[in-house]
Design a protein around this motif. Structure first.
Motif: not given
Length: 143
Positions: A70-88
């Motif tokens: 479950k922690r991997v799933e939560i971490t992947n959601k956080f990574i998605h937020k990172l990719k959206c905010k810091f797309n460069n």
């Protein structure tokens, strides 16, 4: 140009930072966010600008047998937020199994006071995450 290591947790996020040449990792700080990723993203924005971060490495909390949790799933959601905010910025992941155990061993070896451990364990774990990435990356370059 530096690399940022992240140990993402439910209430705290440990951060580590490489030197400008990407050779060593140092602990940076622990962000206390109590589940509010906006706090984390705001602080990361400041750090990314200040240190000219080019790569972010996030530890993935796989189970000991290598399966996702479950922690991997939560971490992947956080990574998605990172990719959206810091797309460069390049976002990498690395297996973080046993980094917290190693951090606790380090703190015990250094006789860190129990009250202080909670505030620095995530930062030390982030250092181990970043060191694993830097070692993996240097091994690839030397082949």
């Amino acid at each position: 140009m530096r690399i940022l290591g992240i140990d993402y947790g439910d209430s705290r996020v440990g951060l580590s930072l490489s030197d400008p040449l990407g050779i060593t990792a140092q602990g940076l700080e622990t962000i206390h966010h109590n589940g509010n990723d906006k706090i984390v993203l705001q602080r990361l924005e400041q750090i990314i600008e200040k240190y000219e971060i080019t790569i972010i490495v996030v530890g993935m909390p796989y189970n000991m047998n290598g399966t996702s949790s479950k922690r991997v799933e939560i971490t992947n959601k956080f990574i998605h937020k990172l990719k959206c905010k810091f797309n460069n910025i390049e976002i990498e992941t690395i297996d973080e199994r046993l980094t917290t155990v190693a951090a606790h061993k380090t703190m015990n070896f250094l006789n860190i006071d129990k009250k202080k451990k909670k505030n620095i364990v995530d930062t030390i774990s982030a250092v181990y995450i970043l060191e694993m990435y830097l070692n993996k990356d240097s091994n690839i370059k030397s082949i």
